[in-house]
Design an enzyme around this catalytic site. Structure first.
Site, PDB file in Angstrom:
ATOM      1  N   ASN A  10      -4.355   6.786   0.618  1.00 13.71           N
ATOM      2  CA  ASN A  10      -5.117   7.022   1.615  1.00 13.71           C
ATOM      3  C   ASN A  10      -6.438   7.784   1.145  1.00 13.71           C
ATOM      4  O   ASN A  10      -6.530   8.765   0.497  1.00 13.71           O
ATOM      5  CB  ASN A  10      -4.374   8.050   2.343  1.00 13.71           C
ATOM      6  CG  ASN A  10      -5.125   8.704   3.664  1.00 13.71           C
ATOM      7  OD1 ASN A  10      -6.210   8.198   3.852  1.00 13.71           O
ATOM      8  ND2 ASN A  10      -4.806  10.035   4.048  1.00 13.71           N
ATOM      9  N   LYS A  12      -9.118   8.643   2.691  1.00 13.70           N
ATOM     10  CA  LYS A  12      -9.629   9.577   3.656  1.00 13.70           C
ATOM     11  C   LYS A  12     -11.362   9.173   3.646  1.00 13.70           C
ATOM     12  O   LYS A  12     -11.729   7.984   3.385  1.00 13.70           O
ATOM     13  CB  LYS A  12      -9.559  10.813   3.151  1.00 13.70           C
ATOM     14  CG  LYS A  12      -7.851  11.343   2.813  1.00 13.70           C
ATOM     15  CD  LYS A  12      -7.780  12.710   2.572  1.00 13.70           C
ATOM     16  CE  LYS A  12      -6.362  13.128   2.311  1.00 13.70           C
ATOM     17  NZ  LYS A  12      -5.868  14.416   2.660  1.00 13.70           N
ATOM     18  N   HIS A 101      -1.871  10.983  11.197  1.00 13.06           N
ATOM     19  CA  HIS A 101      -1.943  12.024  10.121  1.00 13.06           C
ATOM     20  C   HIS A 101      -2.284  13.464  10.618  1.00 13.06           C
ATOM     21  O   HIS A 101      -3.206  13.611  11.564  1.00 13.06           O
ATOM     22  CB  HIS A 101      -3.325  11.426   9.215  1.00 13.06           C
ATOM     23  CG  HIS A 101      -3.076  12.141   7.742  1.00 13.06           C
ATOM     24  ND1 HIS A 101      -3.706  13.262   7.407  1.00 13.06           N
ATOM     25  CD2 HIS A 101      -2.804  11.723   6.593  1.00 13.06           C
ATOM     26  CE1 HIS A 101      -3.797  13.767   6.349  1.00 13.06           C
ATOM     27  NE2 HIS A 101      -3.171  12.705   5.729  1.00 13.06           N
ATOM     28  N   GLU A 172       4.965  14.329   5.597  1.00 15.57           N
ATOM     29  CA  GLU A 172       4.023  14.738   4.795  1.00 15.57           C
ATOM     30  C   GLU A 172       3.947  16.444   5.340  1.00 15.57           C
ATOM     31  O   GLU A 172       3.216  16.617   6.394  1.00 15.57           O
ATOM     32  CB  GLU A 172       2.685  14.259   5.123  1.00 15.57           C
ATOM     33  CG  GLU A 172       2.480  12.849   4.499  1.00 15.57           C
ATOM     34  CD  GLU A 172       0.995  12.538   4.331  1.00 15.57           C
ATOM     35  OE1 GLU A 172       0.602  12.218   3.245  1.00 15.57           O
ATOM     36  OE2 GLU A 172       0.055  12.749   5.134  1.00 15.57           O
ATOM     37  N   GLY A 178      -2.816  18.367  -0.446  1.00 13.44           N
ATOM     38  CA  GLY A 178      -4.062  18.907  -1.055  1.00 13.44           C
ATOM     39  C   GLY A 178      -3.723  20.394  -2.045  1.00 13.44           C
ATOM     40  O   GLY A 178      -4.760  20.729  -2.272  1.00 13.44           O
ATOM     41  N   SER A 218       0.417  15.976  -2.482  1.00 14.63           N
ATOM     42  CA  SER A 218       0.260  16.469  -3.670  1.00 14.63           C
ATOM     43  C   SER A 218       1.224  15.699  -4.753  1.00 14.63           C
ATOM     44  O   SER A 218       1.705  15.903  -5.657  1.00 14.63           O
ATOM     45  CB  SER A 218       0.490  17.908  -3.877  1.00 14.63           C
ATOM     46  OG  SER A 218      -0.506  18.542  -3.222  1.00 14.63           O
ATOM     47  N   GLY A 239      -3.101  10.878  -1.363  1.00  7.45           N
ATOM     48  CA  GLY A 239      -4.442  11.227  -0.916  1.00  7.45           C
ATOM     49  C   GLY A 239      -5.395  11.275  -2.194  1.00  7.45           C
ATOM     50  O   GLY A 239      -5.565  10.311  -2.733  1.00  7.45           O
TER      51      GLY A 239
HETATM   52  C1  PEP Z   1      -2.414  12.977   2.391  1.00 10.90           C
HETATM   53  O1  PEP Z   1      -3.610  13.625   3.112  1.00 10.90           O
HETATM   54  O2  PEP Z   1      -2.115  11.823   3.024  1.00 10.90           O
HETATM   55  C2  PEP Z   1      -2.105  13.248   1.353  1.00 10.90           C
HETATM   56  C3  PEP Z   1      -1.029  12.801   0.730  1.00 10.90           C
HETATM   57  O3  PEP Z   1      -2.978  14.220   0.322  1.00 10.90           O
HETATM   58  P1  PEP Z   1      -2.847  14.646  -1.109  1.00 10.90           P
HETATM   59  O4  PEP Z   1      -2.116  13.609  -1.885  1.00 10.90           O
HETATM   60  O5  PEP Z   1      -4.052  14.677  -1.684  1.00 10.90           O
HETATM   61  O6  PEP Z   1      -1.981  15.918  -1.257  1.00 10.90           O
END
Ligand code: PEP
Length: 261
Positions: A10, A12, A101, A172, A178, A218, A239
């Site tokens: 993703n 973003k 999301h 998630e 994050g 993460s 992410g």
């Molecule tokens: C996300 O927002 O879908 C995500 C998994 O973010 P991150 O891997 O940065 O935690």
């Protein structure tokens, strides 16, 4: 039938045109397809056209890098300013879509009713939904995660008017996104099993191979090794680490169960 695992990036709104194309090209050049694994990247909407030009060969193979969008329209093509039609997504070879999301639920006030419309539209237009669920920190701390996730699933999938060919649920936890903090492996396993059970009740005729439950929040090249060993983890939604060539390719390799076990 053996379920293929999914590694979904993703992006973003991190990458612009030049950086997005450069990353897609680098992934195409260096990605080594893994057995029973599907890799999907989800760039910002305006990048989809350019990136689809980088992936034409990949989109026709079962082990290449595929394209997904970060959202989908709740309406058929027509008078919907600012939306992107499903037929255009399909023309671009975009066969996956992230729906619900937490950043869109919160930042764009997306409601369950809206998400249900989006899910129906995706399924009716041959686009596989990557439907995100996950609890905020206070729910986790008060040990209400299972009930919270079940309510999120029931809110959109009860009396669901379409039969999904393929459905991806991304668990998630909002507090893990994050933050460099992930749940314990046993917690992830418990939640995924609970999602699985809830979906079996909501979609009794959909074969279990058609439903995959992936983890997001993460994920990195190191922690993915132990998470992929959990029996109910069918892959990852990644992410930040998906916008680094090295990190994303390492996650792809390290998430190969055969390789890591
Ligand atoms: C996300 O927002 O879908 C995500 C998994 O973010 P991150 O891997 O940065 O935690």
């Amino acid at each position: 039938m053996k379920k293929s695992r999914l590694i979904i990036g993703n992006w973003k709104s991190y990458l612009g045109l030049a950086d997005g194309i450069a990353l897609a090209k680098a992934l195409v050049d260096h990605h080594v397809p893994q057995a029973n694994q599907i890799v999907v990247i989800c760039p910002q909407f305006p990048l989809l056209g350019a990136i689809s030009q980088v992936l034409p060969f990949h989109q026709q193979t079962s082990n290449g890098i595929l394209l997904g969008s970060q959202d989908i329209s709740a309406w058929d093509a027509g008078a919907h300013t600012g939306d992107v039609s499903h037929s255009l997504l399909s023309d671009l070879g975009c066969h996956y879509s992230i729906i619900g999301h937490s950043e869109r639920r919160q930042g764009n006030q997306e409601t369950d009713a809206m998400l249900k419309e989006k899910l129906v539209m995706a399924i009716n237009n041959g686009i596989t939904p990557i439907f995100c669920v996950g609890e905020p920190l206070n729910v986790y701390q008060s040990k209400q995660t299972l009930a919270f996730i079940e309510a999120q699933l029931t809110a959109v999938f009860s009396d669901f008017p379409a039969i999904p060919d393929q459905l991806i649920i991304a668990y998630e936890p909002i507090w893990a996104i994050g933050s460099n903090i992930i749940p314990r492996l046993s917690e992830i396993e418990t939640v995924h099993q609970h999602i699985n059970k809830a979906l079996q009740q909501l979609f009794p005729v959909t074969p279990s191979e058609s439903i995959r439950i992936i983890y997001g929040g993460s994920v990195n090249a190191d922690n993915c090794k132990s998470m992929i060993q959990q029996p109910s983890v069918d892959g990852f939604l990644v992410g930040r680490a998906s916008i680094s060539e090295l990190d994303f390719l390492s996650i792809i390799v390290n998430s190969n169960k055969e390789f890591t076990s």
